[in-house]
Write an enzyme that holds these catalytic residues in place. Structure first.
Site, mmCIF file in Angstrom:
data_model
loop_
_atom_site.group_PDB
_atom_site.id
_atom_site.type_symbol
_atom_site.label_atom_id
_atom_site.label_comp_id
_atom_site.label_asym_id
_atom_site.label_seq_id
_atom_site.Cartn_x
_atom_site.Cartn_y
_atom_site.Cartn_z
ATOM 1 N N ILE A 154 88.411 22.195 56.861
ATOM 2 C CA ILE A 154 87.980 20.905 57.149
ATOM 3 C C ILE A 154 86.478 20.683 58.030
ATOM 4 O O ILE A 154 85.500 20.018 57.473
ATOM 5 C CB ILE A 154 89.218 20.200 57.899
ATOM 6 C CG1 ILE A 154 90.122 19.892 57.006
ATOM 7 C CG2 ILE A 154 88.514 18.687 58.352
ATOM 8 C CD1 ILE A 154 91.503 19.506 57.751
ATOM 9 N N ASP A 173 84.367 27.709 67.918
ATOM 10 C CA ASP A 173 85.632 28.276 67.262
ATOM 11 C C ASP A 173 85.847 29.746 67.690
ATOM 12 O O ASP A 173 84.806 30.375 67.927
ATOM 13 C CB ASP A 173 85.458 28.235 65.546
ATOM 14 C CG ASP A 173 86.534 28.259 64.695
ATOM 15 O OD1 ASP A 173 87.445 29.019 65.170
ATOM 16 O OD2 ASP A 173 86.754 27.430 63.940
ATOM 17 N N PRO A 206 93.744 23.294 64.646
ATOM 18 C CA PRO A 206 95.278 23.364 64.733
ATOM 19 C C PRO A 206 95.726 23.026 66.090
ATOM 20 O O PRO A 206 94.987 23.421 67.084
ATOM 21 C CB PRO A 206 95.767 24.769 64.197
ATOM 22 C CG PRO A 206 94.507 25.233 63.568
ATOM 23 C CD PRO A 206 93.289 24.748 64.037
ATOM 24 N N THR A 232 91.182 14.020 64.082
ATOM 25 C CA THR A 232 91.674 13.859 62.717
ATOM 26 C C THR A 232 92.705 15.077 62.759
ATOM 27 O O THR A 232 93.069 15.599 61.341
ATOM 28 C CB THR A 232 90.994 13.674 61.625
ATOM 29 O OG1 THR A 232 89.848 14.809 61.707
ATOM 30 C CG2 THR A 232 90.358 12.316 61.503
ATOM 31 N N ARG A 234 95.469 16.930 65.254
ATOM 32 C CA ARG A 234 96.890 16.670 66.003
ATOM 33 C C ARG A 234 96.822 15.845 67.269
ATOM 34 O O ARG A 234 95.764 16.421 68.032
ATOM 35 C CB ARG A 234 97.814 17.719 66.018
ATOM 36 C CG ARG A 234 98.050 18.668 64.688
ATOM 37 C CD ARG A 234 99.114 17.659 64.140
ATOM 38 N NE ARG A 234 99.958 18.494 62.992
ATOM 39 C CZ ARG A 234 99.405 18.127 61.672
ATOM 40 N NH1 ARG A 234 98.314 17.199 61.667
ATOM 41 N NH2 ARG A 234 99.900 18.877 60.619
ATOM 42 N N ASP A 258 93.144 9.636 64.201
ATOM 43 C CA ASP A 258 94.348 9.180 63.012
ATOM 44 C C ASP A 258 95.426 9.876 63.308
ATOM 45 O O ASP A 258 96.829 9.643 62.506
ATOM 46 C CB ASP A 258 93.677 10.066 61.619
ATOM 47 C CG ASP A 258 94.487 9.711 60.433
ATOM 48 O OD1 ASP A 258 94.817 8.536 60.202
ATOM 49 O OD2 ASP A 258 94.965 10.732 59.849
ATOM 50 N N GLU A 263 103.494 10.360 68.025
ATOM 51 C CA GLU A 263 103.902 9.954 66.819
ATOM 52 C C GLU A 263 105.354 9.799 66.161
ATOM 53 O O GLU A 263 105.528 9.069 65.296
ATOM 54 C CB GLU A 263 102.674 10.007 65.893
ATOM 55 C CG GLU A 263 102.733 11.318 65.157
ATOM 56 C CD GLU A 263 101.447 11.586 64.518
ATOM 57 O OE1 GLU A 263 101.631 11.813 63.241
ATOM 58 O OE2 GLU A 263 100.249 11.344 64.754
ATOM 59 N N HIS A 295 97.672 8.123 60.826
ATOM 60 C CA HIS A 295 97.911 9.316 60.109
ATOM 61 C C HIS A 295 97.660 9.038 58.552
ATOM 62 O O HIS A 295 98.478 9.867 57.889
ATOM 63 C CB HIS A 295 99.280 9.855 60.498
ATOM 64 C CG HIS A 295 99.268 11.546 60.471
ATOM 65 N ND1 HIS A 295 99.959 12.214 61.196
ATOM 66 C CD2 HIS A 295 98.754 12.376 59.503
ATOM 67 C CE1 HIS A 295 99.724 13.516 61.090
ATOM 68 N NE2 HIS A 295 99.036 13.539 60.054
#
Length: 335
Positions: A154, A173, A206, A232, A234, A258, A263, A295
């Site tokens: 993504i 990263d 993640p 967008t 978690r 999102d 949730e 979401h």
């Protein structure tokens, strides 16, 4: 194979039926998987779950005792599954990788633009016949620095899209993408430096032990004043109380998300008549510079078709005794 699909939603049932044909005996239920609803799986060989279902150790033990042997997720993320426990018990778990990274990346851009240019507020004003621009001023994307936390499937697409806007791209990263570095002038930096230099920060990594509540007060205090944060990935990556505080004290200019860390049991349901009991979520939604979508980043026709295709494929592999390439590699799983 007899399969029970938990958290089945109207918009996905059609695709799952189409992809399945007459191969598997599938039953759809709207109930989310938890320690109470796990008993519904009695007599089923496999279950399919979504990102908000609870597949923790206690639930997995119940499923195994009921005879369930397989779990196929209709999502890429699997932080809701106690996967090491699944291996120990004997359950096989597969996920739905790469179903549509474009859908998530494009929704991220939509959130950035809507938050920056105050599109929701503008639409509300116009519907009240208010055409003033005083509170609708945003900024040009060109020349702004965007930090991407996570340059996987993504994040790498997001780099390409935002580079086309003329943005300066930073990233954090554990693994560097040399193609992005060479072709999109992407610069890898530590997360704290990314936050210090970025006008916009996008979370695309993640949720795991290392990233849980990664974005909390100390990191917010390092950010550029007025910076925008977009999530967008978690909800648990961001500590909600701290993001609200950062918005209130002005160290953060806006938050578009999102996802929400609590949730489960709230999203994918209509609470219009009953109202919300989650006071923290109500406080977040009430912030004037917060944009929250339910979401829905994954929810495109293409993505839903692909998720259904992968879900049935995983079941086919197990039914036919073949190795399932989407079965999670337990050596890399998180608890």
């Amino acid at each position: 194979m007899k399969v029970l699909v938990y958290s089945a939603k109207d918009f996905e049932i059609r695709n799952l039926k189409k992809m399945n044909g007459n191969k598997h005996n599938i039953k759809f239920v709207p109930d989310t998987l938890n320690a109470t609803t796990a008993v519904m799986a009695a007599g089923y060989d496999a279950i399919s779950i979504f990102s908000n279902d609870d597949a923790s150790l206690v639930v997995l033990e119940i499923l195994w005792e009921l005879g369930v042997k397989y779990i196929t997720l209709r999502s890429t993320g699997y932080n809701n599954v106690s996967v090491k426990s699944a291996k120990r018990i004997g359950l096989k778990v597969a996920y739905a990788p790469e179903y549509s990274p474009n859908a998530i990346a494009e929704h991220t851009v939509e959130l950035i633009l809507a938050l920056n240019r105050k599109l929701i507020k503008a639409n509300t004003q116009v519907n009240q016949y208010n055409f003033l621009l005083d509170d609708l001023v945003g900024f040009d994307m060109k020349g702004k620095t965007v930090g991407i936390f996570g340059t996987g499937r993504i994040g790498s697409i997001l780099v390409r899209i935002l580079h086309a806007f003329g943005c300066k791209m930073l990233a954090t990263d554990i693994k560097r993408d040399q193609y992005l570095e060479h072709h999109y002038d992407l610069e890898y930096v530590p997360l704290e430096e990314l936050c210090k230099r970025s006008d916009i920060i996008s979370i695309n990594t993640p949720l795991n032990y290392e990233t849980h509540h990664c974005f909390r007060e100390p990191l917010f205090l390092t950010m550029k004043k007025g910076a925008l944060l977009v999530n967008t990935a978690r909800g648990g990556i961001v500590k909600t109380e701290d993001v609200i505080s950062a918005l209130n004290n002005g160290s953060l200019g806006g938050y578009a998300t999102d996802v929400y860390e609590h949730e489960r049991g709230i999203f994918f349901k209509d609470h219009g008549k009953t109202g919300l009991k989650d006071e923290l979520l109500k406080e977040l939604i009430a912030q004037p510079n917060v944009l929250l979508t339910p979401h829905q980043a994954f929810a495109t026709n293409e993505a839903l078709e692909r998720i259904s295709e992968i879900t049935i494929y995983n079941l086919d592999c197990w039914e036919e005794g073949k190795n399932c390439p989407n079965e999670l590699g337990f050596e890399s799983m998180t608890l």
